[in-house]
Design a protein around this motif. Sequence first.
Motif, PDB file in Angstrom:
ATOM      1  N   GLU A   1      93.225  50.686  16.672  1.00 46.81           N
ATOM      2  CA  GLU A   1      92.053  49.929  17.088  1.00 46.81           C
ATOM      3  C   GLU A   1      91.502  50.374  18.419  1.00 46.81           C
ATOM      4  O   GLU A   1      90.341  50.122  18.735  1.00 46.81           O
ATOM      5  CB  GLU A   1      92.367  48.414  17.124  1.00 46.81           C
TER       6      GLU A   1
ATOM      7  N   ARG B   1      83.984  46.105  16.529  1.00 44.08           N
ATOM      8  CA  ARG B   1      83.745  46.155  15.074  1.00 44.08           C
ATOM      9  C   ARG B   1      82.425  46.833  14.748  1.00 44.08           C
ATOM     10  O   ARG B   1      82.354  47.634  13.802  1.00 44.08           O
ATOM     11  CB  ARG B   1      83.745  44.723  14.530  1.00 44.08           C
TER      12      ARG B   1
ATOM     13  N   HIS C   1      81.869  50.430  17.747  1.00 45.47           N
ATOM     14  CA  HIS C   1      82.890  51.449  17.933  1.00 45.47           C
ATOM     15  C   HIS C   1      83.476  51.914  16.595  1.00 45.47           C
ATOM     16  O   HIS C   1      84.446  52.665  16.563  1.00 45.47           O
ATOM     17  CB  HIS C   1      84.006  50.899  18.830  1.00 45.47           C
ATOM     18  N   ASN C   2      82.890  51.429  15.535  1.00 52.82           N
ATOM     19  CA  ASN C   2      83.291  51.836  14.185  1.00 52.82           C
ATOM     20  C   ASN C   2      84.792  51.661  13.969  1.00 52.82           C
ATOM     21  O   ASN C   2      85.483  52.523  13.435  1.00 52.82           O
ATOM     22  CB  ASN C   2      82.895  53.295  13.916  1.00 52.82           C
ATOM     23  N   SER C   3      85.327  50.513  14.412  1.00 49.23           N
ATOM     24  CA  SER C   3      86.760  50.244  14.254  1.00 49.23           C
ATOM     25  C   SER C   3      87.008  49.591  12.908  1.00 49.23           C
ATOM     26  O   SER C   3      86.312  48.652  12.516  1.00 49.23           O
ATOM     27  CB  SER C   3      87.250  49.330  15.378  1.00 49.23           C
ATOM     28  N   ALA C   4      88.009  50.096  12.206  1.00 46.23           N
ATOM     29  CA  ALA C   4      88.371  49.526  10.910  1.00 46.23           C
ATOM     30  C   ALA C   4      89.435  48.452  11.035  1.00 46.23           C
ATOM     31  O   ALA C   4      89.817  47.831  10.037  1.00 46.23           O
ATOM     32  CB  ALA C   4      88.862  50.634   9.976  1.00 46.23           C
ATOM     33  N   THR C   5      89.918  48.238  12.251  1.00 46.26           N
ATOM     34  CA  THR C   5      90.961  47.233  12.474  1.00 46.26           C
ATOM     35  C   THR C   5      90.371  45.838  12.322  1.00 46.26           C
ATOM     36  O   THR C   5      89.229  45.594  12.736  1.00 46.26           O
ATOM     37  CB  THR C   5      91.543  47.388  13.894  1.00 46.26           C
ATOM     38  N   PRO C   6      91.117  44.923  11.715  1.00 51.87           N
ATOM     39  CA  PRO C   6      90.609  43.552  11.588  1.00 51.87           C
ATOM     40  C   PRO C   6      90.247  42.970  12.951  1.00 51.87           C
ATOM     41  O   PRO C   6      90.917  43.224  13.957  1.00 51.87           O
ATOM     42  CB  PRO C   6      91.785  42.799  10.953  1.00 51.87           C
TER      43      PRO C   6
ATOM     44  N   THR D   1      92.120  42.935  16.834  1.00 57.51           N
ATOM     45  CA  THR D   1      91.457  43.408  18.051  1.00 57.51           C
ATOM     46  C   THR D   1      91.372  42.307  19.089  1.00 57.51           C
ATOM     47  O   THR D   1      91.624  42.524  20.287  1.00 57.51           O
ATOM     48  CB  THR D   1      90.043  43.913  17.717  1.00 57.51           C
TER      49      THR D   1
END
Length: 580
Positions: free
Chosen positions: A38, A144, A147-152, A156
């Motif tokens: 993340e 989300r 930053h193009n984060s795939a973490t839920p 985060t």
Amino acid sequence: MTGLGLTRLVHAIALTFAIGSIYFVAARLSLALLTKPEGVAVFWPAAGVSAGVLIALGFHARWPVIFGTVAATILANLLGDRNIWGAVLFGLCNAGEAVLTAWLIERFYGPDFTLSKLLNMAGLVAAAIIGTATSGIGGAIVFRFFHNSATPMWTTWEHWFASDGLGIIAVAPLVIELASAARDRPPLNELLEGALTVAALALVSALAIFLRSDLLANVGPVAVLFAPMLWLAARCRPVFAAAAAFIVSLSIVWTTTFGIGYFGNPALSLEERVLAAQVSILLVTIGSLLLAALFAELRDKRRVAEAALRASETQRYLIETERLAALGRLVAGVAHELNSPIGISLTIASTLAQRCARFGHQILSGPVRRSLLAEFTDDNRDAANQLVSNLERAGELIQAFKQVAVDRSNVERRKFDLRVATEQIVASVMPGLPKPRGHLAVDIPSDVILDSYPGAYGQVLTNLIFNAATHGFADAPDGNMLIEAVRLGVAEVEIIFSDDGRGIPEEIQRHVFDPFFTTRRAKGSTGLGLHIVHNLVTGQLGGRITLVSAPGKGTSICMTLPLAAPSHAVGQTETSNTAG
């Protein structure tokens, strides 16, 4: 722009630059250790820098803190892999976090916030939780969508909340306490002791954290640091405990980031090492600051108790001094009053002796005429009458003084006639008043019998008379005073002492019974007279007291006393009998 406005602008710019520089360095250190995948920093001490500065300086410094925080966050993120929009939004979240945390502290604790109380420490932790939890929501949204984060988002948010919360708890106390120490500098001996202990603790933490050993693997470095932390909290101000906790936290962050020592154990995964480091920072910081706040609160209570004891001893000394001074004035006044009848009696007796000697010579010289014998008899009769009159006056004064002196030195209760006791007190006090003395009348029924403390009543009446003479008749010393009483039912009597002096202004009336309050301190008054009156009436005599006055219309003090004083008053010590 005025000179003052320009100075403020320069100070604000300098503060913005300083905060931004420190925040940037702390942020770059934090960005060296990111969670994967993340990408949230697991430690964010920069949050403690902005929140701590804003709490220490006050909410009026919010704009330099906001601009410095936003600028430093943008620069630190752009030097990494963040885009401009994400960096700006991260900066706003970080600045909002500091503002919300500081606002909560100022809202509930006011300015000049310190960590010298357990409640204050709990408030800082609560404000940090609320501030970081709120900013974490914004941070999770930015990660989300920018930053193009795939973490839920929940994960985060958890990492943001933990990293920023630890940053505020570990760093903000040091900033706050440094500002407090700058306002109230510790004494040199405490400064030396605290600095040496912090240095020793830094050495111990280096050995415990940077080195690896089987012992540390079993007990952990936090346990090794407990003893010096306890010493520091017990002996010094919280600023030293905050400095020690910051050093230890920084060591933990450093070794975890670069894989050194206890927290860089390669046998553990990064997640395990990060969790161990976060728990250790939390334990060290919270534990040391709570201990420091506890001991600081105990020291403050001890100082307050010692100050109260010293004030009490000082007040007792002043009261005793006033009592002795009043007794001296009373004796001097009675002696002066006795001087007249005794002096006259001595003159008459001396003249009578001379006449007797002369008459004896006349008898020896020859026959004495009837007219000479009649003249000698009339002269002797007049002299005897004058002697009796003056000696009776002296005897009355001595008896009144004797009874008042006995009552003053005896705290035991007895039954006494209110009118007789009042007349005796007036007779003993009036000679000590400055001349012209004015007129003091007594209007008390002869059937009021009190089972109370005549000594305390005498002190009350003496203080009221002297107070009226000192304050009420300062401009017109020949005023009038009146002591009157009336029974209230079968259990109480109302005694009113009034004068037609200059009265008391309304803004002073609510302070007249306060200890050491006086409007004539420059002329020697102590402000204890009416305070003692209030204490004796409401305490030993078990009654109530009220004051009614108006400028130019005199003053009336009403005392409602029980005919039988309460039994719990037995054993109370007497106080001064002087007006202030």
